[in-house]
Design a protein around this motif. Sequence first.
Motif, PDB file in Angstrom:
ATOM      1  N   LEU A  71     -11.466 -13.021   3.786  1.00 46.79           N
ATOM      2  CA  LEU A  71     -11.135 -14.326   3.206  1.00 46.79           C
ATOM      3  C   LEU A  71      -9.634 -14.458   2.978  1.00 46.79           C
ATOM      4  N   ARG A  72      -9.076 -15.545   3.470  1.00 48.46           N
ATOM      5  CA  ARG A  72      -7.661 -15.843   3.216  1.00 48.46           C
ATOM      6  C   ARG A  72      -7.574 -16.672   1.932  1.00 48.46           C
ATOM      7  N   PRO A  73      -6.507 -16.546   1.185  1.00 49.30           N
ATOM      8  CA  PRO A  73      -6.404 -17.247  -0.106  1.00 49.30           C
ATOM      9  C   PRO A  73      -6.034 -18.726   0.018  1.00 49.30           C
ATOM     10  N   THR A  74      -6.074 -19.265   1.214  1.00 52.23           N
ATOM     11  CA  THR A  74      -5.682 -20.657   1.430  1.00 52.23           C
ATOM     12  C   THR A  74      -6.802 -21.649   1.142  1.00 52.23           C
ATOM     13  N   GLN A  75      -8.003 -21.147   0.913  1.00 55.40           N
ATOM     14  CA  GLN A  75      -9.161 -22.014   0.687  1.00 55.40           C
ATOM     15  C   GLN A  75     -10.105 -21.309  -0.280  1.00 55.40           C
ATOM     16  N   SER A  76     -10.715 -22.070  -1.155  1.00 58.39           N
ATOM     17  CA  SER A  76     -11.672 -21.459  -2.078  1.00 58.39           C
ATOM     18  C   SER A  76     -12.927 -21.039  -1.322  1.00 58.39           C
ATOM     19  N   LEU A  77     -13.569 -20.030  -1.832  1.00 59.74           N
ATOM     20  CA  LEU A  77     -14.810 -19.561  -1.232  1.00 59.74           C
ATOM     21  C   LEU A  77     -15.868 -20.658  -1.278  1.00 59.74           C
ATOM     22  N   SER A  78     -15.951 -21.378  -2.372  1.00 61.09           N
ATOM     23  CA  SER A  78     -16.969 -22.430  -2.486  1.00 61.09           C
ATOM     24  C   SER A  78     -16.772 -23.519  -1.436  1.00 61.09           C
ATOM     25  N   LYS A  79     -15.533 -23.869  -1.136  1.00 62.97           N
ATOM     26  CA  LYS A  79     -15.271 -24.877  -0.078  1.00 62.97           C
ATOM     27  C   LYS A  79     -15.693 -24.333   1.283  1.00 62.97           C
ATOM     28  N   LEU A  80     -15.356 -23.073   1.546  1.00 63.05           N
ATOM     29  CA  LEU A  80     -15.729 -22.477   2.824  1.00 63.05           C
ATOM     30  C   LEU A  80     -17.247 -22.466   2.978  1.00 63.05           C
ATOM     31  N   VAL A  81     -17.969 -22.031   1.954  1.00 64.72           N
ATOM     32  CA  VAL A  81     -19.424 -21.987   2.040  1.00 64.72           C
ATOM     33  C   VAL A  81     -19.988 -23.393   2.232  1.00 64.72           C
ATOM     34  N   LYS A  82     -19.404 -24.362   1.559  1.00 63.32           N
ATOM     35  CA  LYS A  82     -19.835 -25.758   1.725  1.00 63.32           C
ATOM     36  C   LYS A  82     -19.744 -26.170   3.192  1.00 63.32           C
ATOM     37  N   TYR A  83     -18.606 -25.892   3.827  1.00 59.66           N
ATOM     38  CA  TYR A  83     -18.425 -26.269   5.227  1.00 59.66           C
ATOM     39  C   TYR A  83     -19.355 -25.483   6.155  1.00 59.66           C
ATOM     40  N   VAL A  84     -19.520 -24.191   5.892  1.00 56.99           N
ATOM     41  CA  VAL A  84     -20.403 -23.372   6.729  1.00 56.99           C
ATOM     42  C   VAL A  84     -21.828 -23.920   6.682  1.00 56.99           C
ATOM     43  N   LYS A  85     -22.324 -24.171   5.490  1.00 55.93           N
ATOM     44  CA  LYS A  85     -23.704 -24.638   5.350  1.00 55.93           C
ATOM     45  C   LYS A  85     -23.863 -26.068   5.889  1.00 55.93           C
ATOM     46  N   GLN A  86     -22.941 -26.928   5.561  1.00 58.18           N
ATOM     47  CA  GLN A  86     -22.994 -28.329   6.001  1.00 58.18           C
ATOM     48  C   GLN A  86     -22.925 -28.440   7.522  1.00 58.18           C
ATOM     49  N   ASP A  87     -21.925 -27.792   8.120  1.00 65.92           N
ATOM     50  CA  ASP A  87     -21.717 -27.915   9.563  1.00 65.92           C
ATOM     51  C   ASP A  87     -22.799 -27.199  10.376  1.00 65.92           C
ATOM     52  N   SER A  88     -23.260 -26.046   9.892  1.00 68.98           N
ATOM     53  CA  SER A  88     -24.302 -25.337  10.637  1.00 68.98           C
ATOM     54  C   SER A  88     -25.643 -26.067  10.530  1.00 68.98           C
ATOM     55  N   SER A  89     -25.934 -26.677   9.379  1.00 66.26           N
ATOM     56  CA  SER A  89     -27.153 -27.489   9.248  1.00 66.26           C
ATOM     57  C   SER A  89     -27.128 -28.642  10.242  1.00 66.26           C
ATOM     58  N   LYS A  90     -25.984 -29.301  10.301  1.00 61.77           N
ATOM     59  CA  LYS A  90     -25.838 -30.433  11.227  1.00 61.77           C
ATOM     60  C   LYS A  90     -26.049 -29.968  12.670  1.00 61.77           C
ATOM     61  N   TRP A  91     -25.468 -28.830  13.024  1.00 66.17           N
ATOM     62  CA  TRP A  91     -25.592 -28.280  14.370  1.00 66.17           C
ATOM     63  C   TRP A  91     -27.053 -27.952  14.693  1.00 66.17           C
ATOM     64  N   ILE A  92     -27.765 -27.332  13.765  1.00 69.93           N
ATOM     65  CA  ILE A  92     -29.178 -26.989  13.971  1.00 69.93           C
ATOM     66  C   ILE A  92     -29.991 -28.263  14.189  1.00 69.93           C
ATOM     67  N   ASN A  93     -29.738 -29.265  13.349  1.00 69.92           N
ATOM     68  CA  ASN A  93     -30.476 -30.525  13.460  1.00 69.92           C
ATOM     69  C   ASN A  93     -30.155 -31.267  14.759  1.00 69.92           C
ATOM     70  N   GLN A  94     -28.884 -31.304  15.148  1.00 66.72           N
ATOM     71  CA  GLN A  94     -28.500 -31.987  16.384  1.00 66.72           C
ATOM     72  C   GLN A  94     -29.113 -31.331  17.616  1.00 66.72           C
ATOM     73  N   ASN A  95     -29.296 -30.018  17.554  1.00 64.85           N
ATOM     74  CA  ASN A  95     -29.885 -29.294  18.683  1.00 64.85           C
ATOM     75  C   ASN A  95     -31.410 -29.304  18.657  1.00 64.85           C
ATOM     76  N   GLY A  96     -31.998 -29.864  17.618  1.00 64.23           N
ATOM     77  CA  GLY A  96     -33.453 -29.964  17.542  1.00 64.23           C
ATOM     78  C   GLY A  96     -34.157 -28.619  17.468  1.00 64.23           C
ATOM     79  N   TYR A  97     -33.531 -27.646  16.827  1.00 66.79           N
ATOM     80  CA  TYR A  97     -34.108 -26.306  16.755  1.00 66.79           C
ATOM     81  C   TYR A  97     -35.300 -26.200  15.813  1.00 66.79           C
ATOM     82  N   VAL A  98     -35.460 -27.153  14.909  1.00 68.89           N
ATOM     83  CA  VAL A  98     -36.595 -27.117  13.979  1.00 68.89           C
ATOM     84  C   VAL A  98     -37.282 -28.475  13.965  1.00 68.89           C
TER      85      VAL A  98
END
Length: 153
Positions: free
Chosen positions: A62-89
């Motif tokens: 982790l680099r100190p340029t971004q909070s961990l909570s912001k990073l996790v927010k983006y990881v979860k948000q963007d990966s959820s969107k990707w899973i849904n767009q690909n119709g994996y579930v």
Amino acid sequence: MANTYTKIHIHLIFAVQNRQSLIHKKWHSDLFKYISGIVTNHEHKVLQINGVIDHVHILIGLRPTQSLSKLVKYVKQDSSKWINQNGYVNGRFSWQKGYAAFSHSASQVPQVIRYIQNQEVHHKRKSFREEYLDFLDKYEVDFDERYIFKPVS
């Protein structure tokens, strides 16, 4: 940041909404690559990523340029969107609110990497809930039982 030097290792754990078994072997490696790309695009480094059908582990530099909570927010948000767009579930995929994060020294990194790599073997012996509670106990994290993942019925 000029003259700022850090080495911050964070082990993240987060689960599928309602701990549903939705992360399938057919596409889980693509998911892990996608998540790695999200982390990299935010200028952090994935040291190891793996998971099983209902949760994911990531060891991040982790680099100190971004909070961990912001990073996790983006990881979860963007990966959820990707899973849904690909119709994996069937239906709508989402991650459960919250996450666990534990810091590690550089000397612990190889051990944490091995632990994350061996998730499938590990979870033949221990449930996700047991694993999660063990981490909270090991790292002496105070928690409210109401917010701990419930066993899947």
